[in-house]
Design an enzyme around this catalytic site. Structure first.
Site, PDB file in Angstrom:
ATOM      1  N   CYS A 383       0.834  -1.202   0.000  1.00 37.60           N
ATOM      2  CA  CYS A 383       0.000   0.000   0.000  1.00 37.60           C
ATOM      3  C   CYS A 383       0.872   1.256   0.000  1.00 37.60           C
ATOM      4  O   CYS A 383       1.413   1.611  -1.036  1.00 37.60           O
ATOM      5  CB  CYS A 383      -0.987  -0.031   1.161  1.00 37.60           C
ATOM      6  SG  CYS A 383      -2.408   1.029   0.855  1.00 37.60           S
ATOM      7  N   HIS A 512      -3.410  -4.606   0.373  1.00 41.16           N
ATOM      8  CA  HIS A 512      -2.725  -5.193   1.539  1.00 41.16           C
ATOM      9  C   HIS A 512      -2.784  -6.717   1.462  1.00 41.16           C
ATOM     10  O   HIS A 512      -3.715  -7.316   2.012  1.00 41.16           O
ATOM     11  CB  HIS A 512      -3.411  -4.743   2.830  1.00 41.16           C
ATOM     12  CG  HIS A 512      -3.207  -3.319   3.178  1.00 41.16           C
ATOM     13  ND1 HIS A 512      -2.122  -2.883   3.902  1.00 41.16           N
ATOM     14  CD2 HIS A 512      -3.944  -2.212   2.915  1.00 41.16           C
ATOM     15  CE1 HIS A 512      -2.201  -1.567   4.074  1.00 41.16           C
ATOM     16  NE2 HIS A 512      -3.295  -1.138   3.482  1.00 41.16           N
ATOM     17  N   GLU A 514      -1.222  -8.837   3.046  1.00 41.58           N
ATOM     18  CA  GLU A 514      -1.046  -9.472   4.367  1.00 41.58           C
ATOM     19  C   GLU A 514      -2.370  -9.896   4.998  1.00 41.58           C
ATOM     20  O   GLU A 514      -2.409 -10.842   5.784  1.00 41.58           O
ATOM     21  CB  GLU A 514      -0.282  -8.548   5.321  1.00 41.58           C
ATOM     22  CG  GLU A 514      -0.981  -7.266   5.768  1.00 41.58           C
ATOM     23  CD  GLU A 514      -0.752  -6.069   4.833  1.00 41.58           C
ATOM     24  OE1 GLU A 514      -0.420  -6.295   3.642  1.00 41.58           O
ATOM     25  OE2 GLU A 514      -0.919  -4.920   5.284  1.00 41.58           O
TER      26      GLU A 514
HETATM   27  N1  GLN Z   1      -1.701   6.835   3.106  1.00 42.05           N
HETATM   28  C1  GLN Z   1      -1.869   6.163   1.884  1.00 42.05           C
HETATM   29  C2  GLN Z   1      -3.228   6.390   1.273  1.00 42.05           C
HETATM   30  O1  GLN Z   1      -4.144   6.792   1.942  1.00 42.05           O
HETATM   31  C3  GLN Z   1      -1.588   4.670   2.053  1.00 42.05           C
HETATM   32  C4  GLN Z   1      -2.526   3.988   2.980  1.00 42.05           C
HETATM   33  C5  GLN Z   1      -2.040   2.638   3.448  1.00 42.05           C
HETATM   34  O2  GLN Z   1      -0.864   2.341   3.351  1.00 42.05           O
HETATM   35  N2  GLN Z   1      -2.923   1.837   3.990  1.00 42.05           N
HETATM   36  O3  GLN Z   1      -3.412   6.158   0.093  1.00 42.05           O
END
Ligand code: GLN
Length: 558
Positions: A383, A512, A514
């Protein structure tokens, strides 16, 4: 007429101390019952007045876990999913705020017909309805009550589950209570008094436990369990020792060994079969046989709480155990990296940049991505970790030194990661939360990609929790310079995975992965990463891609 299937309920409470592993216990009970062939659901009932876990500080509360249907939940849901290998839904994560909100809404709609609205019966009934609704269709529903017995803020839950027995008949409900047995160093003895007191507190609230889980860090004797059984007025088979274990994944086997599954089946009048052989044992075997330690750096900003990246840790551990290796996750504070430089990264076999929010520490993360790319060290971006990789590539390969994310600098003209124009219109302050992309989204993989090889298929679904996206205006420059857009949304509008094919392993996803990794079924991207970390290719670490870089000037204006 056939009798409708009756769901059986197990309520899990805790006492003496918080943090003694109620979530792992609930998940492990789910695991052993699922292994007996039953369909199992698990639900967390949390006393917090929040509506969901989305706004909780991960440094304090640990990871925000995301379900397929986009609920932002307590990290215990991650344990549940990992232990029972089931994709749970938002119905499995209930916070008090949600229950109060539902009652208030009913009150406004006039549903209470002029009655005074009260904790008992209105709030308690709402809780029971929420439990019954979540349990629908399952053989066994386990509900864990957050906090410890005696907490004022959880009394409505305790009262609701006490009454529950009347609602579904006593042979369909069990109560499990977890306690802690402290060890006194001075007298070198285990003490059972706090546990007895906690059971008494539970009895005082009208609940007689059917199972008492006795957590202990030092060895105990039969006599301690006997004492607890006697004072709680339960049979000895009801008191389950829960010794400290190095790996939480050992808990199900321990519970099975002391006969808990048989005992539960007997009490709930369930036809018990023998435990099945499944992938779990193989996974435990691999973990037990693991030799050697591989050092992987997790470059992140929150370090106050190990649980902040719980699912990432667990996904890494299981991917390495699958190759009979242990992983040492070296926590690297990205702000310290900014101060001390990349020497903090030497000795690492791989680098992971997990999710995160806000500007703090991002320059350190960009340094880590650059270091991994330049030195051909396996890189897995999750992400924010993908966004960081894109920014680094833009700065150092495309030679756009001011490239950034709209999150870090909303006024920047070089936002390679940004809020998409169509998202922006929903983005007024009042509705900030609603602009997040949450939950499962489909993704199509490019057949030449590493990701495709690892997944073994081209259509996947993964979970998201972010606001910012890859800026499509720059796709061509990135791909011309050697980046592969390895995964896209089915309409090709969203970039979901990037790779650098010339690199040993440089894979980063906007989702994600994970959250979908299971101990016995490690996630393909984590597996690929672990394999790359093990293929120790120390020669030829510098790669050609660097040569493409025309550092110093911006090649494309925006
Ligand atoms: N802060 C970033 C976004 O909002 C990534 C978010 C995250 O890593 N879950 O896109």
């Amino acid at each position: 007429m056939l009798k409708k299937k009756q769901t059986k309920f197990i309520f899990v409470t805790g006492g003496v101390l918080s943090g003694i592993g109620k979530g792992i216990f609930a998940a492990s009970v789910g695991n052993i019952l699922k292994n007996r062939g039953f369909s199992v659901n698990i639900q967390k009932l949390d006393p917090y007045l929040n509506i969901d876990a989305g706004t909780l500080n991960p440094g304090e509360h640990g990871e925000v876990f995301v379900t397929d249907d986009g609920a932002e939940t307590d990290l215990d849901l991650g344990h549940y999913e990992r232990f029972i290998n089931t994709n749970l839904t938002r119905k499995s994560s209930i916070m008090s705020g949600q229950i109060f909100q539902a009652v208030f809404e009913d009150e406004r709609k006039g549903k209470y017909l002029g009655k005074t609205v009260q904790v008992i019966p209105h709030l308690t009934q709402k809780i029971q309805e929420i439990v019954l609704d979540a349990a629908k269709g399952f053989d066994i529903h386990i509900a864990e009550i957050g906090g410890t017995i005696g907490d004022l803020e959880a009394v409505h839950f305790i009262e609701a589950i006490r009454q529950f027995k009347r609602r579904v008949e006593s042979e369909n409900v069990m109560y499990a209570h977890l306690v802690y047995l402290p060890y006194l160093d001075a007298s070198k003895e285990i003490k059972t008094k706090p546990a007895q007191g906690s059971v008494r507190d539970l009895l005082g609230l009208g609940i007689h436990p059917d199972i008492i889980g006795a957590r202990h860090d030092k060895p105990i004797e039969k006599n301690h369990l006997r004492k607890i059984a006697l004072s709680a007025d339960v049979g000895q088979e009801a008191v389950v020792p829960l010794p400290y274990v190095k790996k939480v994944y050992d808990v199900p086997a321990n519970l099975e060994k002391v006969g808990l599954a048989d005992y539960i089946c007997k009490k709930l009048e369930l036809k018990s079969t023998k435990p099945k052989k499944n992938g779990w044992e193989k996974f435990m075997e691999n973990a037990a046989e693991a030799k050697g330690v591989i050092k992987v750096g997790l470059v992140a900003k929150y370090l106050a709480n190990e649980d902040t990246y719980k699912s990432v840790n667990e996904a890494l551990k299981s991917a390495f155990w699958a190759q009979k290796k242990n992983v040492k996750i070296v926590w690297i504070d990205s702000e310290e990296l900014e101060r001390k430089g990349v020497k903090l990264l030497k000795d690492l076999e791989g680098i992971v940049i997990p999710g995160g929010f806000g500007n703090r520490g991002t320059e350190g993360k960009i340094m880590a991505a650059e270091y991994a790319r330049e030195n051909n060290i396996p890189y897995l971006g999750l992400c924010l970790g993908m966004q960081i990789a894109v920014i680094e590539f833009a700065r150092n390969i495309l030679a756009w030194p001011s490239a950034t994310s709209g999150e870090f600098d909303p006024n920047s003209k070089k936002q390679v990661i940004h809020i998409m124009p169509e998202q922006r219109k929903n983005m007024d302050e009042a509705n900030y939360g609603a602009t997040m992309r949450l939950g499962a989204y489909p993704c199509v993989l490019d057949k030449v990609s590493k990701s495709y090889k690892l997944y073994g298929k081209d259509k996947i679904s993964e979970r998201h929790r972010h606001r910012y996206e890859f800026n499509n205006d720059h796709r061509e420059e990135f791909t011309n310079a050697g980046m592969l857009l390895a995964g896209l949304s089915p309409d090709h509008h969203l970039v979901e995975i990037i790779e650098i094919p010339a690199h040993k392993f440089f894979v980063a996803s906007q989702f994600h992965p994970e959250f979908k990794s299971r101990p016995d079924i490690p996630h393909p991207l984590f597996l690929g990463f672990a394999e790359a970390c093990l293929g120790k290719d120390t020669k030829n670490r510098k790669i050609d891609l660097l040569k493409i870089a025309a550092k110093g000037k911006e090649r494309v204006g925006v």
